[in-house]
Write a protein that holds these residues in place. Structure first.
Motif, PDB file in Angstrom:
ATOM      1  N   MET A  59      33.899  33.577  80.066  1.00 35.56           N
ATOM      2  CA  MET A  59      32.787  32.365  80.280  1.00 35.56           C
ATOM      3  C   MET A  59      33.497  31.231  79.285  1.00 35.56           C
ATOM      4  N   ALA A  60      33.839  31.879  77.931  1.00 32.42           N
ATOM      5  CA  ALA A  60      34.491  30.941  76.995  1.00 32.42           C
ATOM      6  C   ALA A  60      35.546  30.167  77.725  1.00 32.42           C
ATOM      7  N   ALA A  61      36.514  30.854  78.478  1.00 35.07           N
ATOM      8  CA  ALA A  61      37.613  30.017  78.940  1.00 35.07           C
ATOM      9  C   ALA A  61      37.100  29.376  80.045  1.00 35.07           C
ATOM     10  N   TYR A  62      36.132  29.579  80.666  1.00 34.10           N
ATOM     11  CA  TYR A  62      35.596  28.702  82.092  1.00 34.10           C
ATOM     12  C   TYR A  62      34.974  27.467  81.336  1.00 34.10           C
ATOM     13  N   LYS A  63      34.719  27.308  80.259  1.00 36.25           N
ATOM     14  CA  LYS A  63      34.109  26.222  79.623  1.00 36.25           C
ATOM     15  C   LYS A  63      35.108  25.328  79.266  1.00 36.25           C
ATOM     16  N   ARG A  64      36.372  25.858  79.014  1.00 34.63           N
ATOM     17  CA  ARG A  64      37.476  25.099  78.753  1.00 34.63           C
ATOM     18  C   ARG A  64      38.321  24.223  79.791  1.00 34.63           C
ATOM     19  N   VAL A  65      38.064  24.905  81.024  1.00 36.09           N
ATOM     20  CA  VAL A  65      38.795  24.237  82.085  1.00 36.09           C
ATOM     21  C   VAL A  65      38.136  23.211  82.745  1.00 36.09           C
ATOM     22  N   PRO A  66      38.863  22.250  83.174  1.00 36.06           N
ATOM     23  CA  PRO A  66      38.539  20.933  83.630  1.00 36.06           C
ATOM     24  C   PRO A  66      37.670  21.135  84.716  1.00 36.06           C
ATOM     25  N   GLU A  67      36.821  20.015  84.909  1.00 38.86           N
ATOM     26  CA  GLU A  67      35.828  20.074  86.003  1.00 38.86           C
ATOM     27  C   GLU A  67      36.452  19.798  87.504  1.00 38.86           C
ATOM     28  N   ASP A  68      37.600  19.164  87.292  1.00 41.23           N
ATOM     29  CA  ASP A  68      38.121  19.018  88.763  1.00 41.23           C
ATOM     30  C   ASP A  68      38.875  20.310  89.227  1.00 41.23           C
ATOM     31  N   ALA A  69      39.040  21.388  88.560  1.00 41.99           N
ATOM     32  CA  ALA A  69      39.791  22.591  89.048  1.00 41.99           C
ATOM     33  C   ALA A  69      38.884  23.277  89.866  1.00 41.99           C
ATOM     34  N   ASN A  70      39.440  23.963  90.975  1.00 40.26           N
ATOM     35  CA  ASN A  70      38.612  24.915  91.781  1.00 40.26           C
ATOM     36  C   ASN A  70      39.401  26.076  92.207  1.00 40.26           C
ATOM     37  N   ASP A  71      39.140  26.953  93.019  1.00 39.73           N
ATOM     38  CA  ASP A  71      39.804  28.200  93.261  1.00 39.73           C
ATOM     39  C   ASP A  71      40.638  27.935  94.291  1.00 39.73           C
ATOM     40  N   HIS A  72      40.621  26.870  95.107  1.00 39.26           N
ATOM     41  CA  HIS A  72      41.528  26.683  96.306  1.00 39.26           C
ATOM     42  C   HIS A  72      42.725  25.780  96.281  1.00 39.26           C
ATOM     43  N   GLY A  73      42.925  25.078  95.044  1.00 37.76           N
ATOM     44  CA  GLY A  73      43.870  24.507  94.893  1.00 37.76           C
ATOM     45  C   GLY A  73      45.099  25.147  94.568  1.00 37.76           C
ATOM     46  N   VAL A  74      46.214  24.209  94.304  1.00 34.17           N
ATOM     47  CA  VAL A  74      47.648  24.747  94.071  1.00 34.17           C
ATOM     48  C   VAL A  74      48.197  24.280  92.688  1.00 34.17           C
ATOM     49  N   ARG A  75      47.461  23.532  91.863  1.00 32.46           N
ATOM     50  CA  ARG A  75      47.896  23.463  90.713  1.00 32.46           C
ATOM     51  C   ARG A  75      47.860  24.534  89.772  1.00 32.46           C
ATOM     52  N   PRO A  76      48.256  24.593  88.687  1.00 29.45           N
ATOM     53  CA  PRO A  76      48.425  25.867  87.766  1.00 29.45           C
ATOM     54  C   PRO A  76      47.026  25.597  87.260  1.00 29.45           C
ATOM     55  N   MET A  77      46.192  24.580  86.992  1.00 31.40           N
ATOM     56  CA  MET A  77      45.062  24.908  86.531  1.00 31.40           C
ATOM     57  C   MET A  77      43.936  25.336  87.410  1.00 31.40           C
ATOM     58  N   ASP A  78      44.257  25.182  88.691  1.00 34.54           N
ATOM     59  CA  ASP A  78      43.285  25.830  89.855  1.00 34.54           C
ATOM     60  C   ASP A  78      43.674  27.291  89.893  1.00 34.54           C
ATOM     61  N   ILE A  83      40.153  33.135  86.006  1.00 35.60           N
ATOM     62  CA  ILE A  83      38.926  33.257  85.100  1.00 35.60           C
ATOM     63  C   ILE A  83      37.800  33.838  85.786  1.00 35.60           C
ATOM     64  N   LEU A  84      37.556  33.393  87.241  1.00 40.19           N
ATOM     65  CA  LEU A  84      36.550  34.025  87.929  1.00 40.19           C
ATOM     66  C   LEU A  84      36.716  35.333  88.346  1.00 40.19           C
ATOM     67  N   PHE A  85      37.940  35.697  88.519  1.00 40.34           N
ATOM     68  CA  PHE A  85      38.238  37.088  89.090  1.00 40.34           C
ATOM     69  C   PHE A  85      37.922  37.824  87.820  1.00 40.34           C
ATOM     70  N   GLY A  86      38.514  37.492  86.675  1.00 34.92           N
ATOM     71  CA  GLY A  86      38.250  38.345  85.756  1.00 34.92           C
ATOM     72  C   GLY A  86      36.851  38.635  85.252  1.00 34.92           C
ATOM     73  N   MET A  87      35.931  37.243  85.509  1.00 32.09           N
ATOM     74  CA  MET A  87      34.485  37.398  85.011  1.00 32.09           C
ATOM     75  C   MET A  87      33.951  38.596  86.194  1.00 32.09           C
ATOM     76  N   VAL A  88      34.126  38.752  87.325  1.00 33.44           N
ATOM     77  CA  VAL A  88      33.432  39.312  88.077  1.00 33.44           C
ATOM     78  C   VAL A  88      34.020  40.935  88.205  1.00 33.44           C
ATOM     79  N   PHE A  89      35.445  40.847  87.790  1.00 33.98           N
ATOM     80  CA  PHE A  89      35.983  42.352  87.560  1.00 33.98           C
ATOM     81  C   PHE A  89      35.581  42.851  86.187  1.00 33.98           C
ATOM     82  N   SER A  90      34.901  42.126  85.088  1.00 37.27           N
ATOM     83  CA  SER A  90      34.489  42.623  83.872  1.00 37.27           C
ATOM     84  C   SER A  90      33.135  42.975  84.436  1.00 37.27           C
ATOM     85  N   ILE A  91      32.137  42.362  84.996  1.00 38.54           N
ATOM     86  CA  ILE A  91      30.839  43.002  85.550  1.00 38.54           C
ATOM     87  C   ILE A  91      31.006  44.041  86.342  1.00 38.54           C
TER      88      ILE A  91
END
Length: 123
Positions: free
Chosen positions: A70-89, A95-103
């Motif tokens: 969650m702390a890392a997710y707040k620092r990601v730019p808003e235009d990043a998504n999980d379907h893109g090819v940029r490093p931030m995507d 980050i989303l994978f890690g949060m789901v894995f932790s839960i």
């Protein structure tokens, strides 16, 4: 946010992202290992609470992976998504994978604790 983007562009992942991805599995491994090692001790001494303390500590450890995500997710730019090819995507997806894995591993730790609450350690 600029610091995270600079770090990701260099090809490195910040520690928060690493912990978000591997905190849950590590906590589960600790729970499984310590519970296995200390079960004979709890049976011989009658201190059954030790197994429950291990479960609570490891579940909280797994939840810290979610908090790190969650702390890392707040620092990601808003235009990043999980379907893109940029490093931030890719970082967004990690980050989303890690949060789901932790839960998920928190749920696994709790599920493994149910028999410890019901059954006697000496059985």
């Amino acid at each position: 946010m600029a610091e995270l983007e600079h770090t990701v562009r260099k090809g490195e992942a910040p520690a928060l992202i690493w912990w978000a991805m591997f905190g849950g599995p590590f906590a589960w491994a600790c729970d499984l290992g310590f519970s296995y090692v200390l079960e004979q001790h709890t049976c011989s001494t009658g201190h059954h609470y030790v197994l429950h303390v291990i479960t609570v500590v490891c579940a909280l450890m797994a939840l810290t992976g979610f908090a790190a995500g969650m702390a890392a997710y707040k620092r990601v730019p808003e235009d990043a998504n999980d379907h893109g090819v940029r490093p931030m995507d890719r970082t967004h997806f990690q980050i989303l994978f890690g949060m789901v894995f932790s839960i998920a591993f928190t749920i696994v730790i709790i599920a493994e604790a149910v028999p410890r609450w019901i059954l006697h350690p000496c059985q």
